[in-house]
Write a protein that holds these residues in place. Structure first.
Motif, PDB file in Angstrom:
ATOM      1  N   ARG A  57      79.841  90.711 136.553  1.00 32.00           N
ATOM      2  CA  ARG A  57      79.130  91.461 135.359  1.00 32.00           C
ATOM      3  C   ARG A  57      78.006  92.338 135.964  1.00 32.00           C
ATOM      4  N   HIS A  58      78.053  93.557 135.508  1.00 32.45           N
ATOM      5  CA  HIS A  58      77.049  94.793 135.725  1.00 32.45           C
ATOM      6  C   HIS A  58      76.661  95.270 134.480  1.00 32.45           C
ATOM      7  N   ASP A  59      75.054  95.529 134.910  1.00 31.38           N
ATOM      8  CA  ASP A  59      74.352  95.940 133.769  1.00 31.38           C
ATOM      9  C   ASP A  59      74.545  97.365 134.033  1.00 31.38           C
ATOM     10  N   THR A  60      74.946  98.371 132.962  1.00 32.27           N
ATOM     11  CA  THR A  60      75.172  99.656 132.851  1.00 32.27           C
ATOM     12  C   THR A  60      73.897 100.494 132.607  1.00 32.27           C
ATOM     13  N   ARG A  61      72.782  99.634 132.516  1.00 36.76           N
ATOM     14  CA  ARG A  61      71.570 100.456 131.904  1.00 36.76           C
ATOM     15  C   ARG A  61      70.740 100.812 133.490  1.00 36.76           C
ATOM     16  N   GLU A  62      69.812 101.822 133.232  1.00 36.54           N
ATOM     17  CA  GLU A  62      69.179 102.376 134.354  1.00 36.54           C
ATOM     18  C   GLU A  62      68.374 101.347 134.954  1.00 36.54           C
ATOM     19  N   GLU A  63      68.554 101.064 136.241  1.00 37.11           N
ATOM     20  CA  GLU A  63      67.715 100.103 136.926  1.00 37.11           C
ATOM     21  C   GLU A  63      66.713 100.803 138.122  1.00 37.11           C
ATOM     22  N   VAL A  64      65.582 100.024 138.035  1.00 40.74           N
ATOM     23  CA  VAL A  64      64.540 100.698 138.971  1.00 40.74           C
ATOM     24  C   VAL A  64      64.204  99.800 140.144  1.00 40.74           C
ATOM     25  N   LEU A  65      64.228 100.111 141.397  1.00 47.51           N
ATOM     26  CA  LEU A  65      64.144  99.348 142.620  1.00 47.51           C
ATOM     27  C   LEU A  65      62.748  99.551 143.511  1.00 47.51           C
ATOM     28  N   ASP A  66      62.189  98.927 143.544  1.00 38.74           N
ATOM     29  CA  ASP A  66      61.036  98.808 144.134  1.00 38.74           C
ATOM     30  C   ASP A  66      61.519  98.863 146.039  1.00 38.74           C
ATOM     31  N   VAL A  67      60.887 100.207 146.358  1.00 31.99           N
ATOM     32  CA  VAL A  67      61.139 100.228 147.829  1.00 31.99           C
ATOM     33  C   VAL A  67      60.027  99.738 148.501  1.00 31.99           C
ATOM     34  N   PRO A  68      60.251  98.864 149.495  1.00 34.97           N
ATOM     35  CA  PRO A  68      58.945  98.294 150.161  1.00 34.97           C
ATOM     36  C   PRO A  68      58.253  99.337 150.957  1.00 34.97           C
ATOM     37  N   PRO A  69      56.799  99.198 151.299  1.00 34.24           N
ATOM     38  CA  PRO A  69      56.471 100.145 152.116  1.00 34.24           C
ATOM     39  C   PRO A  69      57.041 100.043 153.443  1.00 34.24           C
ATOM     40  N   GLN A  70      56.826 101.168 154.352  1.00 35.88           N
ATOM     41  CA  GLN A  70      57.518 101.158 155.486  1.00 35.88           C
ATOM     42  C   GLN A  70      56.589 102.321 156.355  1.00 35.88           C
ATOM     43  N   SER A  71      56.741 102.133 157.664  1.00 40.89           N
ATOM     44  CA  SER A  71      56.020 103.027 158.622  1.00 40.89           C
ATOM     45  C   SER A  71      56.914 104.220 159.044  1.00 40.89           C
ATOM     46  N   CYS A  72      56.273 105.493 158.840  1.00 47.52           N
ATOM     47  CA  CYS A  72      56.991 106.575 159.362  1.00 47.52           C
ATOM     48  C   CYS A  72      56.162 107.665 160.221  1.00 47.52           C
ATOM     49  N   ILE A  73      56.814 108.410 161.006  1.00 48.09           N
ATOM     50  CA  ILE A  73      56.319 109.214 161.771  1.00 48.09           C
ATOM     51  C   ILE A  73      56.629 110.738 161.295  1.00 48.09           C
ATOM     52  N   SER A  74      55.614 111.457 161.176  1.00 47.30           N
ATOM     53  CA  SER A  74      55.812 112.811 160.648  1.00 47.30           C
ATOM     54  C   SER A  74      56.011 113.613 161.711  1.00 47.30           C
ATOM     55  N   LYS A  75      56.311 115.163 161.250  1.00 50.07           N
ATOM     56  CA  LYS A  75      56.575 116.023 162.290  1.00 50.07           C
ATOM     57  C   LYS A  75      55.705 116.374 163.331  1.00 50.07           C
ATOM     58  N   ASP A  76      54.428 116.232 162.762  1.00 54.06           N
ATOM     59  CA  ASP A  76      53.117 116.253 163.820  1.00 54.06           C
ATOM     60  C   ASP A  76      52.685 115.087 164.507  1.00 54.06           C
ATOM     61  N   ASN A  77      53.763 114.128 164.631  1.00 54.94           N
ATOM     62  CA  ASN A  77      53.444 112.929 165.243  1.00 54.94           C
ATOM     63  C   ASN A  77      52.139 111.841 164.814  1.00 54.94           C
ATOM     64  N   ILE A  78      52.120 111.861 163.415  1.00 58.54           N
ATOM     65  CA  ILE A  78      51.197 111.169 162.710  1.00 58.54           C
ATOM     66  C   ILE A  78      51.838 109.996 161.954  1.00 58.54           C
ATOM     67  N   GLN A  79      51.428 108.898 162.257  1.00 54.64           N
ATOM     68  CA  GLN A  79      52.010 107.597 161.725  1.00 54.64           C
ATOM     69  C   GLN A  79      51.272 107.455 160.344  1.00 54.64           C
ATOM     70  N   ILE A  80      52.403 107.234 159.298  1.00 60.62           N
ATOM     71  CA  ILE A  80      51.985 106.930 157.966  1.00 60.62           C
ATOM     72  C   ILE A  80      52.868 105.987 157.091  1.00 60.62           C
ATOM     73  N   GLU A  81      52.048 105.206 156.098  1.00 60.80           N
ATOM     74  CA  GLU A  81      53.122 104.123 155.599  1.00 60.80           C
ATOM     75  C   GLU A  81      53.542 104.699 154.121  1.00 60.80           C
ATOM     76  N   VAL A  82      54.765 104.683 153.940  1.00 59.19           N
ATOM     77  CA  VAL A  82      55.322 105.369 152.624  1.00 59.19           C
ATOM     78  C   VAL A  82      56.001 104.168 151.704  1.00 59.19           C
ATOM     79  N   ASP A  83      55.615 104.236 150.402  1.00 59.03           N
ATOM     80  CA  ASP A  83      56.582 103.314 149.599  1.00 59.03           C
ATOM     81  C   ASP A  83      56.929 104.042 148.477  1.00 59.03           C
ATOM     82  N   GLY A  84      58.196 103.582 147.703  1.00 59.26           N
ATOM     83  CA  GLY A  84      58.418 104.528 146.458  1.00 59.26           C
ATOM     84  C   GLY A  84      59.326 103.445 145.552  1.00 59.26           C
ATOM     85  N   LEU A  85      59.936 104.280 144.588  1.00 61.28           N
ATOM     86  CA  LEU A  85      60.787 103.784 143.569  1.00 61.28           C
ATOM     87  C   LEU A  85      62.179 104.413 143.464  1.00 61.28           C
ATOM     88  N   VAL A  86      63.120 103.784 143.407  1.00 60.11           N
ATOM     89  CA  VAL A  86      64.502 104.539 143.268  1.00 60.11           C
ATOM     90  C   VAL A  86      64.954 104.182 141.986  1.00 60.11           C
TER      91      VAL A  86
END
Length: 305
Positions: A57-86
């Protein structure tokens, strides 16, 4: 009675297995004897009991998923923590059922890996200023990878971008230095403009003074010229009147008499103010004339007596 009840229950169970109502927001994937048969849209459907079953059974409505925070490295080698919604939506129930085990978990993991990859292409300042472009890039990459899963990635939104404490402290110092720099530049510009305005005021003041002095001199010169012109006109008229008077009978004698009177007055003034007596030859002649006049007078008096 017991047998009748059992028959009724069996009939109800068969009827329950036979009839299927799919809600408006769902799609049901039907399998027949373990094999995919159809994807039933919302509405009323009839199944073959014990052969057909609802596998997914699949819900055809739009779903929002929480993307947990994760550590990323930027182009200038700075560590940042980013989270979001998809935001996703099931488009094909068959692919969503058999294309992947759990499309929600797969979408979250794909969003994380894509986000790390995209942030690695940007500097720290660009991650703050170009969020919209970053979101579009992540949506495009996830949508291409998730096409076999039967889902559509509608959008992705970054919620927070959090640098480390050390980076935050460094950025605060940088911002403070930048604010001080802008304040000094603003102060310097204000002082420059003030000096320019002051010099312009002094220049305009000097110009006004010089213009006033120039106009004053022009007025004085015009006044002096006018005075000289009036005096010259008066003298010319006086000399013309004198010349006209001299041209009349007896005018020459009157001029000579006037000159003699002025000469005598000038000589008298000189004799009164000087300590040395000076007698000009002309005065001696005049004195002889006066003595002769006195003698004539005395002779006249003696004759009468």
């Amino acid at each position: 009675m017991f047998a009748f009840t059992m028959v009724v229950l069996v009939l109800l169970f068969i009827l329950w297995k036979l009839l299927l109502v799919v809600p408006m927001r769902d799609v049901h994937v039907i399998e027949r004897l373990g094999k995919f048969r159809a994807v039933l849209p919302p509405g009323f459907h009839i199944l073959i009991p014990f052969f057909d079953r609802v596998a997914y059974r699949h819900d055809t409505r739009e779903e929002v998923l929480d993307v947990p925070p994760q550590s990323c490295i930027s182009k200038d080698n700075i560590q940042i923590e980013v989270d979001g919604l998809v935001y996703i939506k099931v488009i094909d129930g068959h692919k969503a059922s058999y294309g992947i085990e759990d499309y929600r978990l797969a979408s979250i993991n794909l969003a994380q890996t894509t986000m790390r990859s995209e942030i690695g292409k940007l500097t720290l300042s660009q991650t703050f200023s170009e969020r919209e472009r970053l979101n579009e890039s992540i949506v495009r990459e996830i949508d291409i990878a998730s096409d076999p899963w039967g889902i559509k990635v509608l959008r992705y939104e970054i919620k927070n971008i959090t640098p480390s404490r050390h980076v935050i402290h460094t950025l605060e110092k940088q911002m403070e230095a930048e604010r001080s720099k802008r304040a000094e530049i603003t102060t310097a510009r204000a002082e420059k403009e003030a000096m320019i305005n002051l010099s312009e005021g002094e220049r305009q003041y000097a110009i006004n003074l010089s213009e006033g002095e120039k106009q004053k001199r022009i007025n004085e010169a015009q006044g002096t010229a006018r005075e000289i012109s009036i005096i010259a006109d008066a003298k010319a008229k006086g000399m013309q009147m004198v010349s006209e008077a001299i041209a009349k009978p007896g005018g020459d004698a009157a001029v000579k008499m006037q000159l003699q009177e002025e000469f005598i007055d000038q000589i008298g003034g000189v004799l009164e103010n000087s300590k040395v007596s000076v007698v000009p030859t002309e005065l001696a002649n005049i004195q002889g004339m006066f003595e002769g006049i006195n003698q004539v007078g005395e002779s006249i008096k003696g004759g009468k007596s």
